[in-house]
Structures are given as structure tokens and as C-alpha cells.
Design a protein around this motif. Structure first.
Motif, PDB file in Angstrom:
ATOM      1  N   LEU A  92       0.828  -1.199   0.000  1.00 39.39           N
ATOM      2  CA  LEU A  92       0.000   0.000   0.000  1.00 39.39           C
ATOM      3  C   LEU A  92       0.865   1.252   0.000  1.00 39.39           C
ATOM      4  O   LEU A  92       1.900   1.313   0.679  1.00 39.39           O
ATOM      5  N   ALA A  93       0.424   2.252  -0.764  1.00 42.29           N
ATOM      6  CA  ALA A  93       1.075   3.566  -0.760  1.00 42.29           C
ATOM      7  C   ALA A  93       0.408   4.445   0.293  1.00 42.29           C
ATOM      8  O   ALA A  93      -0.811   4.369   0.502  1.00 42.29           O
ATOM      9  N   ASN A  94       1.217   5.266   0.936  1.00 42.84           N
ATOM     10  CA  ASN A  94       0.729   6.158   1.982  1.00 42.84           C
ATOM     11  C   ASN A  94       1.257   7.570   1.749  1.00 42.84           C
ATOM     12  O   ASN A  94       2.246   7.756   1.033  1.00 42.84           O
ATOM     13  N   PRO A  95       0.629   8.573   2.343  1.00 41.02           N
ATOM     14  CA  PRO A  95       1.121   9.951   2.193  1.00 41.02           C
ATOM     15  C   PRO A  95       2.587  10.060   2.599  1.00 41.02           C
ATOM     16  O   PRO A  95       3.065   9.330   3.470  1.00 41.02           O
ATOM     17  N   GLY A  96       3.283  10.969   1.941  1.00 44.81           N
ATOM     18  CA  GLY A  96       4.704  11.137   2.217  1.00 44.81           C
ATOM     19  C   GLY A  96       5.581  10.147   1.493  1.00 44.81           C
ATOM     20  O   GLY A  96       6.785  10.065   1.759  1.00 44.81           O
ATOM     21  N   GLY A  97       5.005   9.384   0.559  1.00 46.58           N
ATOM     22  CA  GLY A  97       5.802   8.427  -0.205  1.00 46.58           C
ATOM     23  C   GLY A  97       6.229   7.210   0.571  1.00 46.58           C
ATOM     24  O   GLY A  97       7.169   6.505   0.199  1.00 46.58           O
ATOM     25  N   LYS A  98       5.528   6.923   1.672  1.00 45.26           N
ATOM     26  CA  LYS A  98       5.905   5.783   2.505  1.00 45.26           C
ATOM     27  C   LYS A  98       5.054   4.570   2.141  1.00 45.26           C
ATOM     28  O   LYS A  98       3.857   4.690   1.895  1.00 45.26           O
TER      29      LYS A  98
END
Length: 201
Positions: A92-98
Motif C-alpha cells: 500500500l502507498a501512503n502519504p509522504g511516499g511511505k
């Protein structure tokens, strides 16, 4: 070789790829043809046998000019990096490119799920998300591609008629208005053109 300057104003921030049966060969074709200065990260779901460790990242890394690794929880995506979902984990992609990994229930009988990856990328990146569906059986990726489209992103699919297994690209083409349907050998060039803004839909 052209320098990174041609990519100064990348039109997309991330490329998400989903593949299943026949996908190793397809990923080798696409990732092996991308330039070393490809300016955005790629996140990849390839359905793998959950009972075994995989050497797929190593195989792809040897055949590509990009840096390819199995994704780990907490990875911060970097331009030109390729992050492959590990066996039996959703990526999964998350805010901040994490990036994060999840072992929640299988989706359409699979884990990792292209649907979940595409949905997460669509939510975080909106119109800057580029999703690509390659060969595979089943319909994984179709629902997620719909979310990418609904958030203004772009969907590319391998041509079902030339794909080794047409199920996944065909399901996506039936579910959403795919922006580009291309033979496998044309997909890498299309991704480069879209990202650098020289190819229009």
C-alpha cells in the motif's frame, strides 16, 4: 544517453503495475526497457506463491537499469526505484511516499492485491497516479483501476489479444475506460512518454 533534464516536469508521481500469470516475462520486458533515469518510483504487485520466498526482485534487478527490491514496511519510495510486493502481503502507498504492508484478507482470492495497491495510489496521488495492468488470469486490478480513473489518474493496459493471459487486462478494459491499450513491447515507451509529458492520451 539523454540526461535527467528531459524529465524535469514529470507529469506523474508514481507508476503502479499489476500482473499475475505470465507476469514475470512481462515485467522483464517492461522494467528491462525503462531508462536508468526514469524519474518516478514504480510499485509492483505480481501474484507469487505465498508458501515460498521469492527471488523475483533479484531476477528483475539483474535485467533492469532500475533499482528493484522487495518492498519493506516503512520504505520511502525514491525516483527510479522499483518496489515489489513480497509474497502473501498487500502493498500500500501512503502519504509522504511511505509504503506499508498488510496481511488483511485476500481480495479476489489473492494477496498481494493489485486492487488494493491501485486504490491506495489513487487516494494518495490522484491525477498524478499512473496504473498499468499486464498479463494475468482473473480480474485483480479492475476495481482499483476504476478508483484511479475516478481520482483523475491514468490507466494503461496490455492488449488482451497479445497478452500471455488475457484475464486481467480484459477485466480492466471492461470495467473502466482504459487510456491506452498496447502490446507488451510498446508499454515501456508509453510509460516514458507519459511521464516525461511527450505522449498524449
Amino acid at each position: 544517453m539523454l540526461g535527467p533534464s528531459r524529465f524535469q516536469a514529470a507529469a506523474y508521481e508514481i507508476v503502479a503495475i499489476g500482473s499475475s500469470a505470465g507476469g514475470v516475462k512481462a515485467l522483464l520486458a517492461v522494467l528491462g526497457a525503462l531508462p536508468a533515469d526514469f524519474p518516478v518510483p514504480l510499485v509492483v504487485v505480481q501474484h507469487l506463491d505465498p508458501r515460498h520466498d521469492t527471488i523475483l526482485a533479484d531476477i528483475l534487478d539483474r535485467r533492469s537499469r532500475l533499482r528493484i527490491k522487495l518492498a519493506e514496511a516503512g520504505d520511502v519510495i525514491a525516483p527510479g526505484g522499483v518496489y515489489l510486493a513480497p509474497p502473501d502481503h498487500h502493498l500500500l502507498a501512503n502519504p509522504g511516499g511511505k509504503l506499508s504492508l498488510s496481511t488483511v484478507d485476500r481480495v479476489k482470492f489473492v494477496r498481494p492485491s493489485a486492487d488494493l495497491l491501485f486504490e491506495s495510489v489513487a487516494v494518495v496521488y490522484g491525477p498524478s497516479a499512473l496504473a498499468c495492468v499486464l498479463t494475468g488470469t482473473g480480474s485483480d486490478g479492475a476495481t482499483g483501476a476504476g478508483v484511479v480513473k475516478s481520482r483523475g489518474g491514468t490507466v494503461v493496459a496490455e492488449d488482451p489479444e497479445t497478452a500471455e493471459f488475457k484475464g486481467m487486462p480484459q477485466a480492466v478494459a471492461k470495467a473502466v475506460s482504459v487510456d491506452l491499450v498496447l502490446p507488451l513491447d510498446d508499454i515501456a515507451d508509453a510509460l516514458v512518454g507519459l511521464v516525461e509529458g511527450t505522449r498524449t492520451l
